[in-house]
Design a protein around this motif. Structure first.
Motif, PDB file in Angstrom:
ATOM      1  N   THR A  93       0.855  -1.192   0.000  1.00 21.40           N
ATOM      2  CA  THR A  93       0.000   0.000   0.000  1.00 21.40           C
ATOM      3  C   THR A  93       0.892   1.244   0.000  1.00 21.40           C
ATOM      4  O   THR A  93       2.078   1.167   0.350  1.00 21.40           O
ATOM      5  N   ALA A  94       0.279   2.375  -0.377  1.00 23.18           N
ATOM      6  CA  ALA A  94       1.035   3.636  -0.412  1.00 23.18           C
ATOM      7  C   ALA A  94       1.596   3.944   0.982  1.00 23.18           C
ATOM      8  O   ALA A  94       2.760   4.337   1.125  1.00 23.18           O
ATOM      9  N   LYS A 114       1.056  12.776   7.218  1.00 22.39           N
ATOM     10  CA  LYS A 114       0.998  14.195   6.890  1.00 22.39           C
ATOM     11  C   LYS A 114       1.185  14.400   5.380  1.00 22.39           C
ATOM     12  O   LYS A 114       0.465  15.177   4.737  1.00 22.39           O
ATOM     13  N   MET A 115       2.125  13.681   4.802  1.00 26.44           N
ATOM     14  CA  MET A 115       2.409  13.858   3.364  1.00 26.44           C
ATOM     15  C   MET A 115       1.333  13.211   2.487  1.00 26.44           C
ATOM     16  O   MET A 115       1.012  13.722   1.419  1.00 26.44           O
ATOM     17  N   LEU A 116       0.749  12.096   2.951  1.00 25.37           N
ATOM     18  CA  LEU A 116      -0.365  11.498   2.196  1.00 25.37           C
ATOM     19  C   LEU A 116      -1.521  12.483   2.132  1.00 25.37           C
ATOM     20  O   LEU A 116      -2.186  12.641   1.107  1.00 25.37           O
ATOM     21  N   GLU A 117      -1.725  13.182   3.238  1.00 25.30           N
ATOM     22  CA  GLU A 117      -2.771  14.201   3.303  1.00 25.30           C
ATOM     23  C   GLU A 117      -2.451  15.344   2.327  1.00 25.30           C
ATOM     24  O   GLU A 117      -3.314  15.791   1.573  1.00 25.30           O
ATOM     25  N   LEU A 118      -1.203  15.787   2.361  1.00 28.05           N
ATOM     26  CA  LEU A 118      -0.770  16.911   1.513  1.00 28.05           C
ATOM     27  C   LEU A 118      -1.064  16.641   0.037  1.00 28.05           C
ATOM     28  O   LEU A 118      -1.477  17.533  -0.699  1.00 28.05           O
ATOM     29  N   ALA A 124      -6.792   6.805  -0.381  1.00 26.93           N
ATOM     30  CA  ALA A 124      -6.257   5.649  -1.113  1.00 26.93           C
ATOM     31  C   ALA A 124      -5.049   5.044  -0.404  1.00 26.93           C
ATOM     32  O   ALA A 124      -4.400   4.132  -0.926  1.00 26.93           O
ATOM     33  N   ALA A 125      -4.767   5.529   0.819  1.00 25.70           N
ATOM     34  CA  ALA A 125      -3.521   5.142   1.493  1.00 25.70           C
ATOM     35  C   ALA A 125      -3.404   3.646   1.721  1.00 25.70           C
ATOM     36  O   ALA A 125      -2.306   3.100   1.776  1.00 25.70           O
ATOM     37  N   TYR A 132      -2.850   1.695  -8.722  1.00 25.55           N
ATOM     38  CA  TYR A 132      -2.718   3.154  -8.827  1.00 25.55           C
ATOM     39  C   TYR A 132      -2.664   3.624 -10.278  1.00 25.55           C
ATOM     40  O   TYR A 132      -1.985   3.024 -11.104  1.00 25.55           O
ATOM     41  N   SER A 133      -3.365   4.717 -10.567  1.00 23.55           N
ATOM     42  CA  SER A 133      -3.254   5.357 -11.884  1.00 23.55           C
ATOM     43  C   SER A 133      -1.931   6.121 -11.931  1.00 23.55           C
ATOM     44  O   SER A 133      -1.294   6.342 -10.885  1.00 23.55           O
TER      45      SER A 133
END
Ligand code: ADP
Length: 303
Positions: A93-94, A114-118, A124-125, A132-133
């Motif tokens: 997963t990411a 924090k960066m996944l949010e950014l 999709a985490a 993933y596209s």
């Protein structure tokens, strides 16, 4: 204290038959988005790789905040980079992918979320990377580059494969990061995108510097004559006035005309003097594309 400047000094990279980068020097300033432009094969990727010490220069040097990247005590805090759309293990997963990168760099897990949010990947985490596209991979790449909260961000063709919505999102993100005082260096062959994204541009062709400076200055500094778009119900009078002034006028579709050789104030003055009614009076700025073609003419030969 890190100043975030990227300084490229007399950088050269020779391969067997090709000089990919040829005595190239330029400076990239913090707090701005800098577009690194050039036709395919101009040497952009090779230069970015030398800045990141992934390719060894034949001669010359490149530093970030005064340091060679390989000498940085905490490289991920000094600069983050995406050189191609991110690659991760397909079944991972990411979030797990980023946690592994963070752990290797001694960064806390909290930074991952924090960066996944950014980058808008929180929903999709927990999905596996294989689904993933390309756009999601680009977002993940940015999250990874931002993990160390770096002063400098370097991206090679980040808009590749993004849809218009993705490009708009990326533009907002990169501008925001520059406004925070970070240095953002983005390579691209997409001139139209750079005109709206970049504050400064560095243009290269055949491994050499063509020009560098603020976009406004480069677009405004072309050698071409000023062009002004007009719309008028008194066309005959305007045509006569323009020709008498030594300029030319041509239809531009949609009832409008373009005058070459006079800027908008000059056309306004002519119209006032001749009692000519104007319904539109617009400076036609040469776009970056025109300036670019003018500047790189003959230097863009495929090598
Ligand atoms: P750009 O990113 O602007 O498209 P590159 O830096 O990828 O340009 O390439 C510049 C030139 O150097 C090209 O002619 C390319 O073929 C050549 N080149 C790049 N990497 C290598 C390599 N590893 N070996 C030989 N030639 C290379």
């Amino acid at each position: 204290m890190s100043n975030g400047q990227i300084v490229v000094s007399d950088l050269t990279k020779r391969y067997k038959n090709v000089t990919a980068v040829d005595h190239l020097s330029f400076v990239v300033e913090p707090g701005r988005v800098t577009g690194f432009l050039g036709p395919n094969g101009a040497g952009k990727t090779t230069t970015l790789r030398m800045i990141l010490n992934l390719v060894t220069p034949t001669s010359g040097s490149a530093t970030i905040s005064g340091l060679r990247y390989s000498d940085a005590p905490e490289p991920l805090r000094l600069a983050g980079a995406i050189l191609e759309a991110s690659a991760a293990h397909k079944g991972r997963t990411a979030r797990n992918h980023l946690r592994i990168v963070a752990a290797a760099a001694g960064l806390p897990d909290a930074q991952v979320d924090k960066m996944l949010e950014l980058v808008g990947l929180t929903p999709a985490a927990k999905r596996k990377f294989r689904g993933y596209s390309l756009g999601m991979k680009q977002r993940l790449g940015i999250a990874q580059a931002m993990l160390g909260d770096p002063q400098v961000l370097i991206l090679d063709e980040p808009a590749n494969g993004l849809d218009p919505e993705g490009i708009r999102w990326m533009r907002g993100l990169l501008k925001g990061l520059a406004q925070q005082g970070r240095t953002v260096l983005v390579s691209s062959h997409l001139l139209s995108e750079m005109e709206v994204l970049a504050d400064d541009v560095v243009i290269i062709a055949a491994g050499r510097l063509v020009t560098q400076g603020p976009v406004e200055q480069i677009v405004g500094g072309g050698t071409s004559a000023p062009r002004t778009r007009v719309r008028t119900p008194n066309l005959t009078e305007l045509v006569t006035a323009v020709r008498t002034a030594g300029a030319t006028i041509q239809p531009n579709g949609n009832d409008s005309h373009v005058i070459t050789g006079l800027d908008a104030p000059a056309v306004g003055r002519l119209a006032l003097q001749g009692g000519i009614e104007l319904h539109e009076l617009v400076n036609e700025r040469p776009d970056l594309e025109h300036v670019f073609l003018e500047l790189t003419q003959g230097k863009a030969a495929i090598r």
